[in-house]
Design a protein around this motif. Structure first.
Motif, short mmCIF file in Angstrom:
data_model
loop_
_atom_site.label_atom_id
_atom_site.label_comp_id
_atom_site.label_asym_id
_atom_site.label_seq_id
_atom_site.Cartn_x
_atom_site.Cartn_y
_atom_site.Cartn_z
N ALA A 2 0.83 -1.20 0.00
CA ALA A 2 0.00 0.00 0.00
C ALA A 2 0.87 1.25 0.00
N GLN A 3 0.23 2.40 -0.37
CA GLN A 3 0.97 3.66 -0.39
C GLN A 3 1.56 3.95 0.98
N GLU A 4 0.82 3.66 2.05
CA GLU A 4 1.32 3.91 3.40
C GLU A 4 2.59 3.11 3.65
N ASP A 5 2.65 1.90 3.11
CA ASP A 5 3.85 1.09 3.27
C ASP A 5 5.04 1.74 2.57
N LEU A 6 4.84 2.26 1.38
CA LEU A 6 5.92 2.94 0.68
C LEU A 6 6.36 4.18 1.46
N ALA A 7 5.43 4.96 1.94
CA ALA A 7 5.75 6.19 2.65
C ALA A 7 6.51 5.93 3.94
N ALA A 8 6.32 4.75 4.53
CA ALA A 8 6.99 4.42 5.79
C ALA A 8 8.42 3.94 5.57
N ARG A 9 8.77 3.64 4.34
CA ARG A 9 10.11 3.13 4.04
C ARG A 9 11.11 4.26 3.91
N ARG A 10 12.38 3.92 4.06
CA ARG A 10 13.47 4.88 3.85
C ARG A 10 14.13 4.54 2.52
N CYS A 11 14.68 5.54 1.90
CA CYS A 11 15.41 5.31 0.66
C CYS A 11 16.71 4.59 0.96
N GLU A 12 16.99 3.59 0.16
CA GLU A 12 18.26 2.86 0.26
C GLU A 12 19.22 3.48 -0.74
N PRO A 13 20.46 3.72 -0.33
CA PRO A 13 21.42 4.30 -1.28
C PRO A 13 21.56 3.44 -2.53
N CYS A 14 21.49 4.08 -3.67
CA CYS A 14 21.67 3.39 -4.94
C CYS A 14 23.04 3.77 -5.48
N ARG A 15 23.90 2.82 -5.57
CA ARG A 15 25.27 3.08 -6.00
C ARG A 15 25.45 2.83 -7.50
N GLY A 16 24.39 2.55 -8.19
CA GLY A 16 24.49 2.26 -9.62
C GLY A 16 24.75 0.78 -9.83
N GLY A 17 24.94 0.41 -11.06
CA GLY A 17 25.22 -0.99 -11.37
C GLY A 17 24.00 -1.88 -11.38
N VAL A 18 22.82 -1.31 -11.12
CA VAL A 18 21.59 -2.08 -11.20
C VAL A 18 20.77 -1.52 -12.36
N PRO A 19 20.04 -2.36 -13.04
CA PRO A 19 19.24 -1.83 -14.16
C PRO A 19 18.04 -1.04 -13.64
N PRO A 20 17.61 -0.03 -14.39
CA PRO A 20 16.39 0.68 -14.00
C PRO A 20 15.18 -0.24 -14.18
N MET A 21 14.09 0.11 -13.52
CA MET A 21 12.84 -0.63 -13.67
C MET A 21 12.42 -0.64 -15.12
N ASP A 22 11.79 -1.72 -15.52
CA ASP A 22 11.17 -1.70 -16.84
C ASP A 22 9.80 -1.03 -16.70
N ARG A 23 9.21 -0.69 -17.82
CA ARG A 23 7.94 0.05 -17.81
C ARG A 23 6.83 -0.71 -17.08
N GLY A 24 6.76 -2.02 -17.26
CA GLY A 24 5.71 -2.81 -16.60
C GLY A 24 5.81 -2.74 -15.08
N MET A 25 7.01 -2.87 -14.56
CA MET A 25 7.19 -2.78 -13.11
C MET A 25 6.87 -1.37 -12.62
N ALA A 26 7.29 -0.37 -13.38
CA ALA A 26 7.00 1.01 -13.01
C ALA A 26 5.49 1.24 -12.96
#
Length: 132
Positions: A2-26
């Protein structure tokens, strides 16, 4: 999730090297952040917030900026009289990451809170109350 679950999370540092989301996942994540739209070049999420005047648009932009700084995940913010547009994407991967949706949910939380000018909630000077 749920949106509340997303809002309760903290951003994890992204150091690169991972692919961006594809459109379907987004698109799957997009349903969790009402009002946001998916844009291209780069793939990002964006929302235009409508506010009553310039001062409130500026105050909202500052709140979003403060949130971004606290989370270490920065938005593209544009504002003017009566509007503030916020966009997220993860620059290191040139596309979307879950962190972008976490931040969108947090910004929605700011937008859903009623605006209270800084002067509200403080005792007015005595002359305003007719005591002087």
């Amino acid at each position: 999730m749920a949106q509340e679950d997303l809002a309760a999370r903290r951003c994890e540092p992204c150091r690169g090297g991972v692919p961006p989301m594809d459109r379907g996942m987004a698109e799957d994540y997009l349903v969790q952040v009402p009002g946001w739209t998916l844009k291209d070049q780069p793939m990002r999420i964006e929302r235009d917030f409508r506010l009553p005047d310039f001062a409130q648009a500026q105050a909202f932009a500052a709140q979003v900026g403060d949130l971004c700084e606290a989370e270490g995940h920065h938005a593209e913010i544009h504002y003017g009289w009566g509007h503030c547009t916020v966009a997220f994407w993860t620059h290191k991967i040139k596309g979307l990451h879950e962190n972008d949706f976490v931040m969108a949910a947090k910004v929605n939380g700011i937008a859903d809170a009623p605006y209270v000018p800084a002067s509200v909630g403080t005792e007015p000077p005595p002359y305003v109350q007719g005591k002087a």
